[in-house]
Scaffold this active site. Structure first.
Site: not given
Ligand code: AR6
Length: 167
Positions: A35, A118
């Site tokens: 995000d 997630s």
């Molecule tokens: N490109 C692709 N994947 C990524 C990137 C990127 N640039 N950065 C991280 N990931 P998360 P959630 C992966 O925590 O669990 C936020 O603060 C990461 O390694 O981003 O759905 C939101 O605002 C993981 O595999 O999302 C919410 O509050 C995946 O993206 C909360 O986090 C999801 O990790 C949502 O949590």
């Protein structure tokens, strides 16, 4: 022709597809993880458009423009927080993929990339999440799509998806 389902290890903000999906929270006002990366790369206009949407319940999705990203649209979906698996997490996660694809199809999106929704801050076990992601997309993806990319940030996630997609 069949829709191509592919797994890739990449930063989702670099992908030149029609739409990328954001793993957001219910406020849609940004956060960490993917995000944060999407909002940084898209610029402040994205936050302004998100603010006007007034949030999004878990399991649903909302669409915006891509601004400085190389995509026409960002689809913001809110995955479930993992609380052990008996709180409807699987249905809510599947709903994220379903709502995102429905919204994408309604906006003429043919190529779309999903992050591993997630599985970061929200704590969903990576293998179970990947099974739901691939199973749901396989079940419901329509011929209006050309490619669905599962965009993984780690090699271990990419390997999980590659195994499911080969099966
Ligand atoms: N490109 C692709 N994947 C990524 C990137 C990127 N640039 N950065 C991280 N990931 P998360 P959630 C992966 O925590 O669990 C936020 O603060 C990461 O390694 O981003 O759905 C939101 O605002 C993981 O595999 O999302 C919410 O509050 C995946 O993206 C909360 O986090 C999801 O990790 C949502 O949590």
């Amino acid at each position: 022709m069949a829709v191509a389902l592919t797994a890739l290890r990449a930063d989702i903000t670099t992908l030149a597809v029609d739409a990328i999906v954001n793993a957001a929270n219910e406020s849609l006002l940004g956060g960490g993880g993917v995000d944060g990366a999407i909002h940084r790369a898209a610029g402040p206009e994205l936050l302004a458009e998100c603010r006007a949407l007034g949030g999004c319940p878990t399991g649903e999705a909302r669409i915006t423009r891509g601004y400085r990203l190389p995509v026409r649209h960002v689809i913001h979906t809110v995955g479930p927080i993992w609380r052990g698996g008996a709180r409807g997490e699987a249905d809510l996660l599947a709903s994220c993929y379903r709502c995102s694809l429905e919204l994408a199809a309604a906006h003429g999106v043919a190529t779309i990339a999903f992050p591993c929704i997630s599985t970061g801050v929200y704590g969903y076990p990576a293998d179970e999440a990947a099974r739901i992601a691939v199973g749901t997309v396989r079940d419901i993806v329509t011929q209006s799509f050309r490619e669905v990319v599962f965009c993984c940030f780690s090699e271990s996630d990419r390997a999980l998806y590659a195994a499911l997609l080969d099966a």
